[in-house]
Design a protein around this motif. Structure first.
Motif, PDB file in Angstrom:
ATOM      1  N   LYS A 102      42.502  48.857  39.809  1.00 59.33           N
ATOM      2  CA  LYS A 102      42.750  50.285  39.138  1.00 59.33           C
ATOM      3  C   LYS A 102      42.291  50.321  37.696  1.00 59.33           C
ATOM      4  CE  LYS A 102      46.229  52.525  42.212  1.00 59.33           C
ATOM      5  NZ  LYS A 102      47.523  52.832  42.383  1.00 59.33           N
ATOM      6  N   GLU A 103      42.616  49.213  37.164  1.00 57.07           N
ATOM      7  CA  GLU A 103      42.609  48.887  35.708  1.00 57.07           C
ATOM      8  C   GLU A 103      40.952  48.949  35.516  1.00 57.07           C
ATOM      9  OE1 GLU A 103      46.120  46.110  35.829  1.00 57.07           O
ATOM     10  OE2 GLU A 103      45.573  45.907  33.885  1.00 57.07           O
ATOM     11  N   LEU A 104      40.388  48.172  36.417  1.00 54.75           N
ATOM     12  CA  LEU A 104      38.866  47.891  36.348  1.00 54.75           C
ATOM     13  C   LEU A 104      38.119  49.286  36.230  1.00 54.75           C
ATOM     14  CD1 LEU A 104      36.619  45.695  36.372  1.00 54.75           C
ATOM     15  CD2 LEU A 104      36.189  46.727  38.588  1.00 54.75           C
ATOM     16  N   TRP A 105      38.627  50.299  37.212  1.00 56.51           N
ATOM     17  CA  TRP A 105      37.922  51.471  37.374  1.00 56.51           C
ATOM     18  C   TRP A 105      38.389  52.388  36.334  1.00 56.51           C
ATOM     19  CZ3 TRP A 105      34.723  54.265  40.734  1.00 56.51           C
ATOM     20  CH2 TRP A 105      34.210  53.551  41.609  1.00 56.51           C
ATOM     21  N   ALA A 106      39.732  52.247  35.943  1.00 54.70           N
ATOM     22  CA  ALA A 106      40.084  53.177  34.794  1.00 54.70           C
ATOM     23  C   ALA A 106      39.216  52.817  33.669  1.00 54.70           C
ATOM     24  CB  ALA A 106      41.616  53.140  34.663  1.00 54.70           C
ATOM     25  N   GLU A 107      38.819  51.730  33.237  1.00 55.52           N
ATOM     26  CA  GLU A 107      38.203  50.917  32.176  1.00 55.52           C
ATOM     27  C   GLU A 107      37.024  51.546  32.128  1.00 55.52           C
ATOM     28  OE1 GLU A 107      40.029  49.958  29.574  1.00 55.52           O
ATOM     29  OE2 GLU A 107      37.863  49.911  28.628  1.00 55.52           O
ATOM     30  N   TYR A 108      36.259  51.407  33.289  1.00 55.23           N
ATOM     31  CA  TYR A 108      34.820  51.785  33.465  1.00 55.23           C
ATOM     32  C   TYR A 108      34.832  53.647  33.166  1.00 55.23           C
ATOM     33  CZ  TYR A 108      31.879  48.645  35.868  1.00 55.23           C
ATOM     34  OH  TYR A 108      31.212  47.262  35.932  1.00 55.23           O
ATOM     35  N   ALA A 109      35.956  54.306  33.399  1.00 58.69           N
ATOM     36  CA  ALA A 109      35.843  55.732  33.557  1.00 58.69           C
ATOM     37  C   ALA A 109      36.405  55.977  31.947  1.00 58.69           C
ATOM     38  CB  ALA A 109      36.851  56.214  34.243  1.00 58.69           C
ATOM     39  N   LYS A 114      39.286  55.332  30.475  1.00 60.73           N
ATOM     40  CA  LYS A 114      40.695  56.174  30.463  1.00 60.73           C
ATOM     41  C   LYS A 114      42.008  55.011  29.870  1.00 60.73           C
ATOM     42  CE  LYS A 114      39.225  59.733  32.618  1.00 60.73           C
ATOM     43  NZ  LYS A 114      39.846  60.452  33.855  1.00 60.73           N
ATOM     44  N   ALA A 115      42.710  55.891  29.331  1.00 61.07           N
ATOM     45  CA  ALA A 115      43.993  55.043  28.615  1.00 61.07           C
ATOM     46  C   ALA A 115      44.561  53.893  29.475  1.00 61.07           C
ATOM     47  CB  ALA A 115      44.810  55.991  28.132  1.00 61.07           C
ATOM     48  N   SER A 116      44.530  54.089  30.808  1.00 61.57           N
ATOM     49  CA  SER A 116      45.056  52.962  31.652  1.00 61.57           C
ATOM     50  C   SER A 116      44.222  51.811  31.944  1.00 61.57           C
ATOM     51  CB  SER A 116      46.184  53.657  32.899  1.00 61.57           C
ATOM     52  OG  SER A 116      44.960  54.389  33.516  1.00 61.57           O
ATOM     53  N   GLY A 117      42.999  52.136  31.456  1.00 59.93           N
ATOM     54  CA  GLY A 117      41.893  50.735  31.870  1.00 59.93           C
ATOM     55  C   GLY A 117      42.401  49.744  31.026  1.00 59.93           C
ATOM     56  N   SER A 118      41.771  48.650  31.572  1.00 55.23           N
ATOM     57  CA  SER A 118      42.304  47.212  31.256  1.00 55.23           C
ATOM     58  C   SER A 118      42.076  47.129  29.610  1.00 55.23           C
ATOM     59  CB  SER A 118      41.384  45.899  31.957  1.00 55.23           C
ATOM     60  OG  SER A 118      40.262  46.454  31.813  1.00 55.23           O
ATOM     61  N   CYS A 119      41.265  47.946  28.856  1.00 55.74           N
ATOM     62  CA  CYS A 119      41.199  47.596  27.524  1.00 55.74           C
ATOM     63  C   CYS A 119      41.583  48.995  26.936  1.00 55.74           C
ATOM     64  CB  CYS A 119      39.803  47.223  27.222  1.00 55.74           C
ATOM     65  SG  CYS A 119      39.133  45.696  27.727  1.00 55.74           S
ATOM     66  N   LYS A 120      42.516  49.648  27.579  1.00 58.39           N
ATOM     67  CA  LYS A 120      42.973  51.102  26.979  1.00 58.39           C
ATOM     68  C   LYS A 120      41.648  52.191  27.008  1.00 58.39           C
ATOM     69  CE  LYS A 120      46.343  48.965  24.095  1.00 58.39           C
ATOM     70  NZ  LYS A 120      47.153  49.061  22.819  1.00 58.39           N
ATOM     71  N   GLY A 121      40.856  51.707  27.829  1.00 58.82           N
ATOM     72  CA  GLY A 121      39.662  52.864  27.887  1.00 58.82           C
ATOM     73  C   GLY A 121      38.691  52.687  26.632  1.00 58.82           C
ATOM     74  N   LYS A 122      38.841  51.652  25.879  1.00 60.59           N
ATOM     75  CA  LYS A 122      38.161  51.649  24.537  1.00 60.59           C
ATOM     76  C   LYS A 122      37.192  50.532  24.579  1.00 60.59           C
ATOM     77  CE  LYS A 122      42.106  51.088  21.994  1.00 60.59           C
ATOM     78  NZ  LYS A 122      42.864  50.996  20.686  1.00 60.59           N
ATOM     79  N   GLY A 123      37.170  49.590  25.855  1.00 60.73           N
ATOM     80  CA  GLY A 123      35.974  48.656  26.030  1.00 60.73           C
ATOM     81  C   GLY A 123      34.837  49.090  26.711  1.00 60.73           C
ATOM     82  N   GLY A 124      35.060  49.837  28.046  1.00 60.45           N
ATOM     83  CA  GLY A 124      34.257  50.108  28.844  1.00 60.45           C
ATOM     84  C   GLY A 124      33.597  49.258  29.733  1.00 60.45           C
ATOM     85  N   PRO A 125      32.629  49.382  30.618  1.00 58.23           N
ATOM     86  CA  PRO A 125      32.149  48.269  31.744  1.00 58.23           C
ATOM     87  C   PRO A 125      31.654  47.050  31.121  1.00 58.23           C
ATOM     88  CG  PRO A 125      30.828  50.371  31.585  1.00 58.23           C
ATOM     89  CD  PRO A 125      31.932  50.630  30.907  1.00 58.23           C
ATOM     90  N   MET A 126      31.036  47.208  29.890  1.00 60.14           N
ATOM     91  CA  MET A 126      30.247  46.265  29.130  1.00 60.14           C
ATOM     92  C   MET A 126      31.504  45.192  28.529  1.00 60.14           C
ATOM     93  SD  MET A 126      26.965  47.666  27.883  1.00 60.14           S
ATOM     94  CE  MET A 126      26.198  46.224  27.312  1.00 60.14           C
ATOM     95  N   HIS A 127      32.575  45.513  28.505  1.00 64.82           N
ATOM     96  CA  HIS A 127      33.624  44.637  27.528  1.00 64.82           C
ATOM     97  C   HIS A 127      34.999  44.420  28.594  1.00 64.82           C
ATOM     98  CE1 HIS A 127      30.938  44.747  24.424  1.00 64.82           C
ATOM     99  NE2 HIS A 127      30.572  45.851  24.538  1.00 64.82           N
ATOM    100  N   ILE A 128      34.764  44.303  29.940  1.00 64.29           N
ATOM    101  CA  ILE A 128      35.932  44.172  30.624  1.00 64.29           C
ATOM    102  C   ILE A 128      36.754  43.035  30.170  1.00 64.29           C
ATOM    103  CG2 ILE A 128      36.704  43.790  33.070  1.00 64.29           C
ATOM    104  CD1 ILE A 128      35.764  46.654  32.551  1.00 64.29           C
TER     105      ILE A 128
END
Ligand SMILES: Cc1ncc(C[n+]2csc(CCOP(=O)(O)OP(=O)(O)O)c2C)c(N)n1
Ligand SMILES: [Mg+2]
Lengths: 331, 76
Positions: A86-93, A95-109
């Motif tokens: 979930k955190e991985l997908w949200a980060e790709y998208a 979104k705020a609940s991503g592993s980097c709060k949505g500020k890193g994106g797929p290239m910075h997981i």
């Protein structure tokens, strides 16, 4: 250099776990491609299709709190090391609940809880970072080791050579895993690298260099386990060159036109994921039904993570100034 | 429920795309995964698969540039 160890082959349960992780990577990757092509997620996507078994067989040899530093083509490493879906997908998208709060994106997981400390987009830049993590472990005496994953092209970057040298001098508990998929963007290995193979580069720095078929789960597992044992025993770093291939171009949108059709066809015919499944069933480690059940579970988990990522909110604009130095420091 | 067809982002720098051809006709039945339209962006043309199965409804103009994320049709 000390003499190479010979780790045991993985047992049946471990092989099934390697398959589960490989299948998770494959299915998750397919769903990312589909979701991006459908315009639901806007993100650069570097497919690890073809390299799943390599990552799965390597990561099962690490402890949960060991460190991993990977690259933009890192989905396989991230999932195999245990970054939650979930955190991985949200980060790709984004979104705020991503592993980097949505500020890193797929290239910075980044997901420290699963040991994935950083994902980098600058070729070769993660290798010295892994040295730093390994040095911290050495200083703290906490027994953790660091594994850094990078491509064949990255071994022509200065940082690779500097990092290997220093790791050898300091006997750092680090593993340099080169995933040699034979292409660096459009440049073939033969056209971009002056030596016959990557493993031999280890000799320059006085560490073992091991070449292995990364698509062979047993061989990959043993090579990784050997390097883990060396690192844990305080014997220093290992360079592993794992041979593999990427099936879907450098990045989404790249049609692999620079790869000879026969070369691509042969690689796809030897697809390591179904090959591992056949191997497991033939050896009697699991039945087809049991593996189907594992796959059904993966499909459900990925569907749940995808729906979650789409539904979650984007980060607030105020997040732009948070987690960064947004105030200039004037002396 | 109709599934909106959006302009996807297919490369790093792509901000808009132009549909140069629909590979299925308006009102036709389409199958998820089958080529649906050709889109031109950043000087290259890519075929995009149908994101869902159903009846196609085209609500955009050919050879007109649309921003990434724009609804260009739907599948019901
Ligand atoms: C320092 C630097 N130079 C160039 C690039 C552009 N670039 C991005 S990926 C890549 C190819 C790297 O190939 P390889 O190391 O073999 O990894 P792979 O993509 O095959 O997994 C290049 C040249 C970059 N990101 N960073
Ligand atoms: Mg490569």
């Amino acid at each position: 250099m000390t003499s190479p160890r010979t780790s045991n082959a993985p047992d049946g349960d471990t092989l099934v776990e390697i398959y589960r992780r490989a299948q998770l990577i494959r299915h998750c990757g397919e769903q990312f491609l589909k979701t991006i092509r459908a315009g639901r997620i806007q993100a650069p996507y570097y497919s690890p299709r073809g390299q799943e078994v390599l990552a799965a067989a390597t990561m099962v040899t690490l402890a949960a709190d060991d460190y991993v530093v990977t690259i933009y083509r890192g989905l396989h490493d991230q999932l195999a090391k245990g970054v939650p879906l979930k955190e991985l997908w949200a980060e790709y998208a984004g979104k705020a609940s991503g592993s980097c709060k949505g500020k890193g994106g797929p290239m910075h997981i980044t997901h420290p809880a699963s040991g994935v400390v950083v994902t980098t987009g600058v070729v070769g830049s993660g290798i010295p970072i892994a040295n730093g993590l390994a040095l911290a472990s050495q200083v703290n005496g906490d027994g953790k080791i660091a594994l850094t994953s990078f491509g064949d092209g990255a071994t022509n970057i200065g940082a690779f050579h500097e990092a290997l040298n220093l790791a050898s001098v300091w006997k750092l508990p680090v593993i340099f895993l080169c995933q040699n998929n034979l292409y660096a963007e459009h440049t073939s290995f033969a056209n971009g690298t002056g030596c016959e193979n990557i493993a031999m580069r280890a000799a320059s720095y006085g560490m073992p260099g091991v070449q292995v078929n990364g698509n062979d789960a047993v061989a990959m597992y043993r090579a990784a386990a050997d390097a883990v044992a060396r690192a844990r025993a305080g014997e220093g770093p290992t360079l592993i060159e794992a041979r593999t291939f990427r099936f879907e171009g450098h990045i989404l949108g790249d049609d692999s036109h620079y790869i000879p059709k026969e070369e691509m066809a042969a690689a796809i015919a030897a697809d390591p994921v179904p090959a591992l499944r056949r191997q497991i069933v033939a050896a009697g480690y699991a039945t087809d039904e049991a593996l189907d059940a594992i796959e059904d579970r993966i499909v459900a988990d990925v569907a749940e993570a995808l729906a979650y990522a789409i539904a979650e909110p984007y980060p607030d604009v105020a997040e732009l100034g948070r987690d960064v130095l947004d105030v200039e420091i004037v002396p | 429920m109709a599934y909106d067809i959006l302009v996807p982002q297919l490369s790093f720098s792509m901000t808009e795309g132009t549909i140069v051809e629909w590979l299925a006709e308006d009102g036709a039945a389409v199958t998820e995964g089958a080529p649906l339209f050709s889109i031109e962006a950043d000087k290259s043309t890519v075929e995009v698969p149908a994101p869902a199965s159903g009846t196609l409804s085209i609500t955009s103009e050919l050879n007109e540039a649309y921003a990434v994320g724009t609804v260009i049709g739907s599948i019901a």
